[in-house]
Design an enzyme around this catalytic site. Structure first.
Site, mmCIF file in Angstrom:
data_model
loop_
_atom_site.group_PDB
_atom_site.id
_atom_site.type_symbol
_atom_site.label_atom_id
_atom_site.label_comp_id
_atom_site.label_asym_id
_atom_site.label_seq_id
_atom_site.Cartn_x
_atom_site.Cartn_y
_atom_site.Cartn_z
ATOM 1 N N TYR A 1 0.847 -1.198 0.000
ATOM 2 C CA TYR A 1 0.000 0.000 0.000
ATOM 3 C C TYR A 1 0.881 1.246 0.000
ATOM 4 C CZ TYR A 1 -3.857 -3.192 1.283
ATOM 5 O OH TYR A 1 -4.779 -4.215 1.319
HETATM 6 N N1 LIG Z 1 -6.453 -8.544 0.902
HETATM 7 C C1 LIG Z 1 -6.753 -7.883 -0.181
HETATM 8 O O1 LIG Z 1 -6.489 -8.319 -1.301
HETATM 9 C C2 LIG Z 1 -7.436 -6.544 -0.063
HETATM 10 C C3 LIG Z 1 -8.012 -5.933 -1.184
HETATM 11 C C4 LIG Z 1 -8.648 -4.698 -1.012
HETATM 12 C C5 LIG Z 1 -8.712 -4.116 0.257
HETATM 13 N N2 LIG Z 1 -8.120 -4.733 1.329
HETATM 14 C C6 LIG Z 1 -8.213 -4.158 2.697
HETATM 15 O O2 LIG Z 1 -9.563 -3.810 2.940
HETATM 16 C C7 LIG Z 1 -9.643 -2.435 3.296
HETATM 17 C C8 LIG Z 1 -10.938 -1.865 2.799
HETATM 18 O O3 LIG Z 1 -10.998 -1.943 1.382
HETATM 19 P P1 LIG Z 1 -11.836 -0.913 0.552
HETATM 20 O O4 LIG Z 1 -11.361 0.461 0.821
HETATM 21 O O5 LIG Z 1 -11.863 -1.399 -0.836
HETATM 22 O O6 LIG Z 1 -13.254 -1.134 1.268
HETATM 23 P P2 LIG Z 1 -14.694 -0.619 1.345
HETATM 24 O O7 LIG Z 1 -14.888 -0.314 2.786
HETATM 25 O O8 LIG Z 1 -15.543 -1.636 0.681
HETATM 26 O O9 LIG Z 1 -14.819 0.697 0.445
HETATM 27 C C9 LIG Z 1 -14.329 1.919 0.808
HETATM 28 C C10 LIG Z 1 -15.114 2.949 0.050
HETATM 29 O O10 LIG Z 1 -16.387 3.104 0.679
HETATM 30 C C11 LIG Z 1 -16.605 4.462 0.960
HETATM 31 N N3 LIG Z 1 -17.264 4.643 2.252
HETATM 32 C C12 LIG Z 1 -16.910 4.116 3.436
HETATM 33 N N4 LIG Z 1 -17.758 4.509 4.413
HETATM 34 C C13 LIG Z 1 -18.659 5.316 3.811
HETATM 35 C C14 LIG Z 1 -19.762 6.036 4.285
HETATM 36 N N5 LIG Z 1 -20.130 5.998 5.559
HETATM 37 N N6 LIG Z 1 -20.480 6.762 3.405
HETATM 38 C C15 LIG Z 1 -20.130 6.813 2.094
HETATM 39 N N7 LIG Z 1 -19.059 6.145 1.604
HETATM 40 C C16 LIG Z 1 -18.345 5.415 2.449
HETATM 41 C C17 LIG Z 1 -15.240 5.071 1.050
HETATM 42 O O11 LIG Z 1 -15.375 6.429 0.748
HETATM 43 P P3 LIG Z 1 -14.570 7.532 1.598
HETATM 44 O O12 LIG Z 1 -13.143 7.289 1.241
HETATM 45 O O13 LIG Z 1 -15.143 8.800 1.056
HETATM 46 O O14 LIG Z 1 -14.848 7.294 3.045
HETATM 47 C C18 LIG Z 1 -14.445 4.300 0.048
HETATM 48 O O15 LIG Z 1 -14.583 4.863 -1.232
HETATM 49 C C19 LIG Z 1 -8.378 -1.795 2.707
HETATM 50 O O16 LIG Z 1 -8.029 -0.616 3.367
HETATM 51 C C20 LIG Z 1 -7.384 -2.892 2.914
HETATM 52 O O17 LIG Z 1 -6.903 -2.874 4.240
HETATM 53 C C21 LIG Z 1 -7.497 -5.926 1.163
#
Ligand SMILES: NC(=O)c1ccc[n+]([C@@H]2O[C@H](COP(=O)([O-])OP(=O)(O)OC[C@H]3O[C@@H](n4cnc5c(N)ncnc54)[C@H](OP(=O)(O)O)[C@@H]3O)[C@@H](O)[C@H]2O)c1
Length: 324
Positions: A59
């Site tokens: 990351y």
């Molecule tokens: N192991 C793997 O291969 C893998 C792959 C992907 C991710 N990950 C892990 O999983 C974590 C989460 O992944 P992700 O960021 O894709 O997850 P997510 O939680 O599904 O999506 C995040 C998105 O949702 C939005 N969001 C969150 N809360 C919100 C709310 N209350 N209202 C409106 N929009 C909201 C965020 O916008 P805002 O930014 O505007 O809040 C962001 O654009 C990563 O940080 C990482 O640690 C792991």
């Protein structure tokens, strides 16, 4: 905050894990926060009782780990720090990726250095490595535990038969086994319910889903998905099959239920995760303190069995996404 023990371990984690992919270096991805805002997120998470943080060496090319380490200064003991290795860190060095003994030893040390920590609570393999025998990987990971560099081992997206093979390999050799699976799971991507989640349940493996909000798809109405920088620029959001298999209808139902309950769509999508017994802690990604607070409030949302069935009903199987 609500807490749970992680899988079959005795280690306690908050039911929300803060995903740290969203801070590091804004040059890495357009939607990534810089250092100060990243530290503010971690600080607020700690105030809210979140003790579980997930990052990875890749990351922002290590910046996420460095910032998390600094943000947790003075809180190291209360925090549960999870990171990952596998993806190649240096294009010119093939041994900076994969799961060989050499790669694991070097990349783990680099993660520890960036985090500024002597021990990582949960060290996860980010993907399966077809080039390295699993016996070599599990032996190298077990040695890291013996050296005190790692407390627990975890895996991330892979086929269920691969996780089964890894568990069998460590059990046969008397090594520490994986205690968690970090997999792709949300209301519009439920393929993990076929094999992986039942395997995790039988084996006592904790599950910590990534992208629980489908990268934001479940946080806004379908026709507003590109309204944020991430929605506009993140190609994975469109590569994952969120708009197939009933996705738009599920999105509409999330919106309808959110309106009915007077909460946000993201909170309904997270509440669904909190009601899944097989889920220990979804890894929530956010770039705002407000959205982090929304996630914590979602722990109080009560969904009835019929709410859950109604949300799930339009889902149809889609192609596997997150690992191949
Ligand atoms: N192991 C793997 O291969 C893998 C792959 C992907 C991710 N990950 C892990 O999983 C974590 C989460 O992944 P992700 O960021 O894709 O997850 P997510 O939680 O599904 O999506 C995040 C998105 O949702 C939005 N969001 C969150 N809360 C919100 C709310 N209350 N209202 C409106 N929009 C909201 C965020 O916008 P805002 O930014 O505007 O809040 C962001 O654009 C990563 O940080 C990482 O640690 C792991």
């Amino acid at each position: 905050m609500e807490y749970t023990t992680l899988g079959d371990t005795g280690m306690t984690v908050s039911k929300i894990c803060l995903g740290c992919m969203s801070f590091g270096d804004p040059d890495w991805r357009d939607w990534v926060l810089g250092e100060e805002e990243g530290k503010e997120l971690v600080e607020r998470a700690l105030e809210l009782g979140v003790n579980f943080f997930d990052t990875a060496n890749m990351y922002s090319n290590g910046e996420s780990e460095r910032i998390l380490g600094e943000a947790l200064a003075g809180h190291r003991e209360e925090a549960v720090v999870a990171t990952k290795g596998y993806f190649q860190m240096d294009e010119s060095d093939p041994n900076s990726g994969g799961l060989s003994r050499k790669a694991i030893e070097q990349e783990l040390q680099a993660s520890l250095d960036r985090l500024g920590m002597e021990t990582i609570d949960l060290y996860q393999i980010h993907r399966w490595d077809d080039e390295t025998p699993i016996t070599e990987t599990m032996a190298a990971l077990d040695d890291a535990v013996r050296r005190g560099q790692v407390r627990y081992l975890g895996a991330s997206s892979m086929w269920a038969h691969q996780l089964a093979e890894a568990l069998h390999t460590s059990d046969r050799a008397g090594y520490d086994r994986f205690v968690t699976m970090q997999n792709h799971y949300n209301l519009v991507y439920r393929e993990e319910e076929r094999e992986m989640l039942p395997l995790c349940e039988t084996e006592g493996i904790g599950t910590i889903p990534w992208s629980p909000l489908a990268r934001g798809y479940l946080a806004r109405p379908d026709d507003e998905v590109d309204a944020t920088i991430r929605g506009e620029t993140e190609e994975h959001l469109y590569r994952h099959p969120y708009r197939e298999g009933g996705g738009p209808e599920i999105n509409a139902r999330v919106e309808e239920l959110a309106a009915e309950k007077g909460v946000k769509m993201a909170q309904i999508a997270l509440a669904w995760q909190f009601h899944k017994e097989r889920v220990d802690a979804p890894i929530v990604g956010t770039t705002s303190v407000e959205h982090l607070e929304d996630a914590v409030e979602a722990l109080d949302i009560d969904l009835s069995t019929s709410d859950i069935e109604w949300l799930e009903e339009p889902y149809e199987p889609v192609h596997v996404s997150g690992h191949e």
